[in-house]
Design an enzyme around this catalytic site. Structure first.
Site: not given
Length: 441
Positions: A146, A104, A350, A327-328
């Site tokens: 995740p 991330q 988040h 949020d990613q």
């Protein structure tokens, strides 16, 4: 405040590691020195932990920068970046810290990296794509993040769909699974860099469409009984089938469920563990995922049903992305050009935190949240809202604190973002459109 350093409050909103990862990534991409104070102030053990420090060191190496305060337990860090460069990099938490959270932090930096110096790339064809190769060591199936399989099966395909050939060759693979407490997992990633002067396009994820297929993938490893993988899969499949029978799905009807249960070999996993990943595809190109990790003393059936329930919540809401993806995608919306849009369940804490960090570090970026007309719990348009505030902090608080996800409320929300239109080689000191692939900073 150190001169020339943009300071970020590490205690705001979710107050955890995500602030570090997003701040470091945007620091490396924009060339703006960034400091984070009160690091992870809202966690039981505040300050840098090994996995956060490893992520920061990885970004430091990617951008040839300098990290101050880089020690376990530190509550104040400053990253002074150089220029991100494509290449081969290895990062090892030496714990069970999440490999996926390192991805991330690193993936956006790699996408905006410049080619390696000529002497370092002389063996490559001049016409071959420029990419970064990462080898990350730690936990692949960790709490509060995740699993690595989610990146391969959900994140990578979705980014490929959103950005087409610009993400050609993007890949994340699990070489060896690793579990708490010893880690020992290995994840590799190949991340293509954008061509000089080409921004990421805006995207639109506002039509969920009909569900065309659901996939269940479970595994067991080490001393976990070999029957556990099939029990996980069977429980998840049964729960999802009950959900799918109740969902309106147009002419498609009840979609098929593909099931894969794997007993990992000794070479493919280090330690003992089990888990299940589930994801659904739609006829508009959406892919939504969910997962659950086995726990000591918890029946496999309960774990499988937990993953199914998480996916069912997103499907029943009509969201276009799941709670992890929500949020990613924020950093990609902020870096892209034009206005990107996505429809999701109630934005998590988040997600809101990622918006605030992006707005603070990228000029011209603005996020808005809207309740679409007809969304559950509202009689129509509720207007545009900001991305922070004390009342939003409590509304967005979820169970999955470290890596995002969790905490979704009822109904749909529309997230819109005016992006920065960032390009490779551009810095905050470089006028827009003047950046070149060989720019130095």
């Amino acid at each position: 405040m150190p001169p020339g350093v943009k300071m970020i409050d590490g205690s705001m909103l979710e107050g955890g590691g995500q602030i570090l990862r997003y701040s470091a990534a945007l620091c490396a991409i924009t060339g703006q020195a960034v400091g984070v104070e009160r690091v992870r102030a809202k966690r039981t053990r505040p300050g840098l932990q090994p996995q956060h420090l490893t992520s920061l060191r990885l970004v430091e190496e990617l951008c040839e920068g300098s990290l101050e305060g880089g020690a376990v337990g530190s509550s104040h860090v400053v990253l002074r970046p150089g220029a991100p460069r494509c290449g081969r990099y290895v990062a090892d938490t030496k714990t069970a810290g999440s490999c996926t959270l390192m991805v991330q932090a690193a993936m956006p930096v790699c996408v905006f990296a410049q080619p390696p110096p000529p002497e370092a790339s002389s063996s490559a064809s001049a016409s071959s794509p420029v990419s970064t190769h990462l080898e990350l060591r730690g936990g692949t199936d960790a709490d509060l993040a995740p699993p690595a399989g989610y990146l391969r099966e959900v994140l990578v395909p979705l980014l490929g769909r959103l950005y087409g050939g610009l993400m050609g060759g993007l890949a994340v693979e699990t070489v060896r699974r690793g579990f708490y407490p010893r880690g020992g997992g290995v994840v590799t990633a190949v991340i293509p860099a954008l061509p000089p002067g080409v921004p990421l396009p805006a995207f639109d994820l506002t039509r969920r469409g009909n569900i065309t297929q659901v996939t269940v993938k479970s595994f067991s490893a080490g001393r976990v009984p070999v029957t556990v993988a099939s029990r996980l899969a069977a429980a998840a499949e049964a729960a999802l089938r009950r959900t799918l029978r109740k969902l309106p799905n147009g002419a498609v009807g009840v979609p098929p469920i593909l099931v894969e249960a794997t007993v990992e070999t000794a070479e493919a996993a280090f330690g003992d563990g089990c888990g299940v990943l589930v994801y659904a595809d739609t006829d508009t190109g959406c892919r939504l995922g969910a997962s659950a990790k086995g726990e000591r003393g918890v029946p496999a059936e309960e774990v499988g049903e937990r993953a199914a329930a998480e996916l069912a919540e997103a499907l029943e809401a009509g969201a276009c992305v799941d709670q992890w993806m929500q949020d990613q995608l924020i950093i990609w919306m902020a870096l892209g050009s034009g206005v990107s849009r996505l429809v999701c369940a109630e934005p998590t804490l988040h997600t809101r935190t990622a918006m605030v960090v992006a707005e603070q570090l990228l000029p011209g970026v603005k996020f808005t949240l809207t309740r679409p007309a007809g969304a559950a719990g509202t009689s129509g348009e509720e207007g545009r809202r900001g991305t922070s505030g004390a009342e939003e902090e409590e509304k967005g608080r979820g169970k999955k604190q470290e890596g995002g996800g969790g905490g979704a409320g009822q109904g749909l929300w529309l997230i819109e973002c005016q992006g920065a239109g960032w390009t490779v080689g551009r810095t905050l000191e470089t006028p827009e459109g003047k950046a070149g692939g060989s720019a130095e900073r």
